[in-house]
Design an enzyme around this catalytic site. Structure first.
Site, mmCIF file in Angstrom:
data_model
loop_
_atom_site.group_PDB
_atom_site.id
_atom_site.type_symbol
_atom_site.label_atom_id
_atom_site.label_comp_id
_atom_site.label_asym_id
_atom_site.label_seq_id
_atom_site.Cartn_x
_atom_site.Cartn_y
_atom_site.Cartn_z
ATOM 1 N N HIS A 87 0.818 -1.220 0.000
ATOM 2 C CA HIS A 87 0.000 0.000 0.000
ATOM 3 C C HIS A 87 0.849 1.266 0.000
ATOM 4 C CE1 HIS A 87 0.167 -0.129 4.548
ATOM 5 N NE2 HIS A 87 0.129 1.166 4.407
ATOM 6 N N ASP A 223 1.259 -7.722 2.310
ATOM 7 C CA ASP A 223 1.316 -6.290 2.014
ATOM 8 C C ASP A 223 2.764 -5.826 1.823
ATOM 9 O OD1 ASP A 223 0.876 -3.605 1.790
ATOM 10 O OD2 ASP A 223 -0.431 -3.447 3.535
ATOM 11 N N SER A 655 3.991 2.079 8.453
ATOM 12 C CA SER A 655 3.785 1.128 7.375
ATOM 13 C C SER A 655 5.095 0.922 6.656
ATOM 14 C CB SER A 655 2.766 1.672 6.386
ATOM 15 O OG SER A 655 1.507 1.297 6.806
HETATM 16 N N1 ARG Z 1 -4.566 0.318 7.613
HETATM 17 C C1 ARG Z 1 -3.262 0.303 7.037
HETATM 18 C C2 ARG Z 1 -2.644 1.703 7.087
HETATM 19 O O1 ARG Z 1 -3.112 2.519 7.809
HETATM 20 C C3 ARG Z 1 -3.267 -0.277 5.677
HETATM 21 C C4 ARG Z 1 -3.869 0.577 4.622
HETATM 22 C C5 ARG Z 1 -3.868 -0.003 3.263
HETATM 23 N N2 ARG Z 1 -5.022 -0.799 2.985
HETATM 24 C C6 ARG Z 1 -6.254 -0.292 2.663
HETATM 25 N N3 ARG Z 1 -7.240 -1.102 2.446
HETATM 26 N N4 ARG Z 1 -6.461 0.986 2.528
HETATM 27 O O2 ARG Z 1 -2.053 2.265 6.217
HETATM 28 N N1 GLU Z 2 -1.056 1.213 7.660
HETATM 29 C C1 GLU Z 2 -0.448 2.262 8.418
HETATM 30 C C2 GLU Z 2 0.493 3.140 7.593
HETATM 31 O O1 GLU Z 2 0.271 3.359 6.431
HETATM 32 C C3 GLU Z 2 0.250 1.658 9.566
HETATM 33 C C4 GLU Z 2 -0.757 1.169 10.480
HETATM 34 C C5 GLU Z 2 -0.951 2.104 11.618
HETATM 35 O O2 GLU Z 2 -1.538 3.183 11.468
HETATM 36 O O3 GLU Z 2 -0.468 1.679 12.667
HETATM 37 O O4 GLU Z 2 1.432 3.705 8.086
#
Ligand code: ARG
Ligand code: GLU
Length: 725
Positions: A87, A223, A655
């Site tokens: 991502h 991921d 991330s």
């Molecule tokens: N929750 C994770 C973060 O904050 C992964 C985001 C990517 N995935 C998504 N479905 N948007 O970045």
């Molecule tokens: N998916 C998040 C990011 O893009 C990391 C997950 C979180 O927020 O801890 O940094």
């Protein structure tokens, strides 16, 4: 009860309520003190602080890179191979995709160096060193200095310190405030601009489970994506050139093939973006009861519209993949945050902490004089801020975060401002730049989607924001549209120069001194300006003034907390600087009678698989590998590990951060947090806050067995720290 028992219980209680507990915190790597170090060792670490961060020798920090200023990445070979999340690389994977070469759906793997794709505009930043410069920055500040004077002195000192710094040829310096302005740190970095896309699994692996599984454990996504840093013949940063060579790092992370088990030490090293761990109860209440719900409500609409088109049109699915993911990521996290803050009684705990704080303050004359009113003043200001903060949130969501056409309008406004301030040449440059960006923008733009979102969220604004914040121009438009927001959208978008690539290109050819005139005739521009003027008149002056006072008071509250609780160990809130987060591999109990294991397996991918599904359609090849149990050296006892969780206190920006074992080897790749604990940005609770990592063996398995890119695994250094061969 005997005295010792009472003492022990009191100690434990203090420990649980007041002290940063193991797992909690994001620490500055160059200030890992002996307390951190002994705690880390007690948790299983076998390295020293010097192995993590050193200016004298290659250390872990030399392998950690800020990825495009947002995510984290790490170097995993002596040829500049860079690992981050799928991502995080998404924007680039998408940009180089088309219906014919659909890297989102099919994945992308460079089978040799020539096939690697330059990721234009991507910057990778390495940290050379960090230094505490607080003393020099505070020089000249006295007890009596007012807060206005204080800021003037600080700004001047920052310039002075910057001017006096010795920097290497490619080094950059930035000085940042920590602990809400109570500490200043100089950060010296080097940027690399020739970065190339090397590999990415299909989205059906990289984002397996999409929004349904996002922010949730148990998780089954791979991921990750791979890039490579290039440098010139002297291994120095350089702009893209076919003559550049893979960068040779000072350090790269070896990869552990031995996996993880409950209790193993885990170190996350990365660039966490923003946390707010020291807020007052009143601030937390406002976030969960006012701010988060507004954002969620607006995005409910955007997501509903985008999803309806993406589900029925494969081209739109590609065009909107990245935008949808960005909008829905925050949307879901804020829902988890509200839930967690309520369930953990964060506000109640903050109030108890504040009572304890006041008790301490009242116990000493000096503190009483200085800090007696700090919390009550903060509370009063949050109350005053609330209605303004609500309008501000609506305004930003509508005009800056959810509508694409208005992003273009905003760029045009900046250009006309540039003309006013800097003249013709400067404006021309910006016009040319925007013109260059248009094909990229319109390649992924669907006016009908934008219009439908506009109609839906404008209606929300209309219903929920008091009328005094409805600009006159808007009210007239609403009348002319008979109160129908779809008609309003049509009126605005159809006639606008921003509505098509041709009309906007033409507009960007006009002589800069005509900009105002042409813009003034455009309805979307008029709408946007009407709202901006309303905001700048009725919201910004009051909001900014209150916010400034709050920043000042929150700085004082921070300082006061550190003074009155000298035994408590404080860590600075995240601010996109390099941090160390340590914890353990650890399952948890999300609710009564439910226990989550720490590790997920390929079996779970298969269990979740639904043929043709939008989110859970695993590739056939992966299902085959599962059937034949063809896991190569990456499986464990006939099973293929996929993801695991730990108690590391991470946030957005982490991330792509490496999960590192007790000895400095890579064991995983951080990419998310678990639903029950997304409130950790405000209130970390070790019993339920978990970060989610891809098991590094799954990364290798997908690269080698699924994609057939074993040459990439061959350039890594695989190790067996647990002697599990
Ligand atoms: N929750 C994770 C973060 O904050 C992964 C985001 C990517 N995935 C998504 N479905 N948007 O970045
Ligand atoms: N998916 C998040 C990011 O893009 C990391 C997950 C979180 O927020 O801890 O940094």
């Amino acid at each position: 009860m005997n005295k010792i028992k009472i003492y022990l219980i009191t100690f434990l209680f203090c420990f649980l309520t007041k002290f940063a507990i193991a797992g909690e915190g994001m620490w500055l790597p160059f200030l890992l003190n002996s307390l951190n170090e002994s705690e880390m060792k007690a948790m299983g670490m076998k390295m020293s602080a010097e192995d993590i961060y050193s200016v004298n020798k290659g250390s872990l920090k030399d392998a950690i890179a800020h990825f495009g200023g947002g995510c984290t990445s790490e170097i995993i070979s002596n040829q500049g191979l860079l690992l981050t999340n799928h991502h995080c690389g998404y924007g680039y994977i998408q940009r180089y995709s088309s219906l014919e070469n659909n890297y989102l759906d099919d994945g992308f793997w460079a089978m040799n160096r020539d096939e690697e794709i330059p990721a234009e505009g991507l910057t990778i930043t390495l940290v050379s060193r960090m230094e505490d410069v607080t003393e020099a920055i505070f020089k000249g500040i006295k007890k009596k200095t007012t807060s206005d004077q204080r800021q003037i002195i600080i700004d001047a000192n920052i310039e002075k310190v910057k001017a006096g710094y010795q920097l290497g040829e490619f080094e950059k310096l930035i000085i940042k405030p920590f602990f809400k302005g109570n500490q200043y740190i100089a950060i010296i970095t080097v940027d690399y601009n020739d970065v190339r896309l090397v590999g990415a699994p299909p989205t059906s692996i990289g984002a397996y489970g999409k929004d349904t599984d996002n922010w949730v454990w148990p998780r089954h996504s791979g991921d990750f994506s791979l890039f490579r840093i290039y440098a010139d013949a002297n291994n120095n940063p350089a702009d893209y050139s076919p003559d550049n060579k893979p960068y040779t790092p000072k350090h790269f992370l070896p990869i552990s093939m031995d996996g993880v088990e409950e209790g193993d030490f885990t170190l996350i090293f990365g660039f966490p973006g923003r946390t707010n761990e020291y807020l007052s109860a009143s601030a937390v209440t406002q976030i969960k009861d006012v701010i988060d719900p507004i954002r969620i409500g607006i995005r409910d609409e955007s997501i509903r519209v985008m999803d309806s088109y993406m589900k029925s049109d494969p081209k739109i699915k590609i065009q909107y993949a990245s935008k949808q993911a960005r909008i829905s990521n925050g949307w879901k996290k804020w829902q988890g945050e509200i839930l967690g803050l309520n369930k953990s009684n964060a506000v109640g705990k903050k109030k108890a902490y504040e009572a304890e704080f006041m008790e301490q303050v009242n116990s000493k004359r000096k503190w009483k004089k200085e800090y007696k009113n700090v919390i009550s003043e903060i509370d009063a200001l949050y109350k005053e801020l609330e209605p303004l903060a609500a309008v501000r949130e609506y305004y930003n969501e509508v005009f800056y975060r959810n509508l694409e056409l208005f992003r273009l309008v905003n760029s045009a406004i900046r250009i006309s401002n540039t003309f006013d301030k800097e003249g013709e040449e400067a404006a021309k440059k910006r016009m040319a730049r925007l013109k260059g960006a248009l094909p990229g923008f319109f390649k992924d733009y669907q006016k009908k989607i934008d219009m439908e979102i506009f109609a839906a969220i404008m209606e929300k604004y209309d219903k929920n924001v008091p009328e005094e914040y409805h600009p006159g121009y808007y009210k007239n438009e609403k009348n002319s549209s008979g109160g129908d927001f779809n008609i309003m959208a049509k009126r605005l978008f159809d006639a606008s120069i921003f509505g098509s690539e041709e009309s906007l290109s033409k507009f960007l050819e006009v002589p800069p001194n005509m900009l105002h005139e042409v813009l003034n005739a455009d309805l979307t521009y008029q709408m946007s300006t009407a709202f901006a003027e309303m905001y700048n008149e009725k919201v910004a002056p009051k909001y900014d003034a209150i916010r400034e006072k709050l920043d000042d008071l929150e700085g004082q509250y921070m300082k006061a907390q550190m003074e009155v609780f000298p035994e408590k160990r404080f860590y600075p809130d995240a601010n996109s600087t390099l941090r160390v987060h340590y914890g353990n591999v650890e399952g948890y109990e999300p609710k009564d009678a439910v226990r989550y294991h720490n590790l997920s397996y390929l079996k779970g991918v298969v269990e979740k698989h639904v043929d043709g599904d939008y989110e859970f359609d695993a590739p056939d090849k992966l299902l085959e590998l599962y059937e034949t149990k063809d896991y190569g050296p990456y499986g464990e006892n006939g099973k293929m590990p996929v993801c695991f969780i730990g108690s590391n206190h991470t946030t957005g920006g982490n991330s792509g951060s490496p999960a590192i074992d007790a000895n400095g080897n890579l064991i995983g790749l951080n990419f998310d947090r678990a639903w029950e604990g997304t409130m950790s940005d405000i209130n970390y609770d070790r019993s339920i806050c978990r970060n989610i990592m891809v098991d590094i063996r799954y990364v290798l398995f997908i690269t080698d067995k699924f994609a057939g890119a074993k040459h990439l695994v061959d350039e890594m250094k695989l190790v067996h720290p647990k002697n599990k061969k």
